[in-house]
Write an enzyme that holds these catalytic residues in place. Structure first.
Site: not given
Length: 371
Positions: A218, A221-222, A343, A345
């Site tokens: 999230c 990654m950005q 996400h 996980e």
């Protein structure tokens, strides 16, 4: 005088009835609630639990749990899988679990997978050190799902995963190499706001330039995208609108139908499809072309910068086919350097490690043990 006595008798009757109703309510409603709370507090100490027989109120109130089989999954105290039905009821109040299905599963002799998993976990004989670089590390439970997903993946490379929680606010270019030198892999999880962002970007750059396996989730990654735009593509002021509303090169932007003025109810939430591009780490790990993963974010990869990023080596490994939103990025000339907007996980299980986490842990294992 008679009227006054009658009033007192009526008042006494009302109080008596109210007391009886209150006692009944407390006994039949509050008592089971309290009992379930006691069971919950006992089970919280363990990862897997089952109960051998009916647990009565006296047992619960005396805290005499000798008759209750509570097993620590992956703990040395666990000698075998639990072959017992769960609690059937507490003082006549049914516990909302599928007792019959549980019995059928247990008595049907279908515990081979669990047996194998327990045996594997009990006999792990290697260790991996994973640096978790985040802004909420003072409360590790903030990353509980991430922590468990890392450990799940470790089971399948015969490794105990030790997590080093690193406060990104304390990380900078001067100390990042020293702080991460013992990391076999690095993970940058999700978050909101600009606090601690610089330290995360320094960790990401360290992972890229030193070939340390990295997974960004999230926000992670950005930040992978921002770091790559700045340090590889030469867009020095690349940023996210979340951190700088006036930035000239927002490689991370709001979706086209959003605005900074109206932020209420605008997050992208829930399951969304992701089309995986062949020949990528992500496609290899998932083993299929189309996946679904859970999202919780507002800002997105800005497609206006996709061409320049791809031309400079950042691969788009997955995208949402409905809106053409970038979901996964990675680079090829690296053991494992992957960022995902969703996400992953949340879909990890002890007996089914999540693919992107498995990729990180496998790459970390190769780095440490297969040099």
């Amino acid at each position: 005088m008679q009227t006054k006595k009658l009033k007192y008798l009526l008042l006494f009757a009302v109080i008596a009835i109210a007391a009886a109703v209150a006692w009944y309510f407390a006994y039949w409603v509050k008592t089971p609630q309290y009992s379930l709370g006691l069971i919950g507090s006992a089970v919280q100490k363990h990862d897997f639990a089952a109960f051998e027989k009916h647990v009565d109120m006296e047992t619960l109130y005396s805290s005499a749990y000798d008759d209750v089989v509570v097993a620590s999954f992956g703990n040395e105290r666990l000698s075998s899988p639990i072959l017992a039905a769960l609690v059937q009821n507490i003082k006549g109040v049914a516990v909302p679990i599928l007792i019959d299905q549980t019995r059928q599963y247990v008595n049907g002799g279908t515990m081979e997978e669990w047996d194998a998993l327990v045996n594997r976990v009990k006999n792990l004989n290697q260790e991996l050190n994973i640096a978790l670089v985040g802004k909420y590390v003072q409360l590790p439970d903030a990353y509980l799902s991430v922590n468990e997903a890392l450990r799940h993946a470790g089971y399948y490379v015969n490794s105990v995963v030790n997590i080093d929680f690193i406060n990104s606010e304390e990380l900078n270019k001067e100390n990042v190499a020293e702080r991460l030198k013992d990391a076999d892999g690095i993970i940058v999880p999700g978050g909101f706001g600009d606090r601690g962002i610089a330290g995360m970007i320094d960790a990401i750059e360290y992972a890229r330039t030193n070939k340390v396996p990295l997974l960004g989730i999230c926000l992670g990654m950005q930040l992978i995208t921002i770091e790559y735009a700045r340090n590889v593509c030469g867009i020095k002021d690349a940023n996210s609108l979340e951190f700088d509303e006036l930035c000239k090169n927002p490689v991370i932007n709001l979706m086209s139908d959003q605005s900074l003025e109206d932020m209420g109810g605008t997050q992208r939430l829930g399951d969304y499809e992701c089309q995986l591009n062949s020949g990528t780490h992500a496609a290899r790990l998932y083993g299929k072309e189309l996946i679904k993963e859970r999202h919780r974010h507002r800002y997105e990869f800005n497609n206006n910068y996709k061409d320049v990023l791809v031309e400079n080596g950042l691969k788009v490994a997955g995208f949402n086919p409905e809106r053409n939103l970038v979901e996964i990025v990675e680079i090829e000339d690296h053991p494992y350097y992957v960022g995902c907007q969703f996400h992953p996980e949340f879909t990890s299980r002890p007996n089914r490690a999540q693919p992107l986490f498995q990729g990180l842990i496998s790459a970390a294992h190769d780095r440490k043990y297969n040099k």
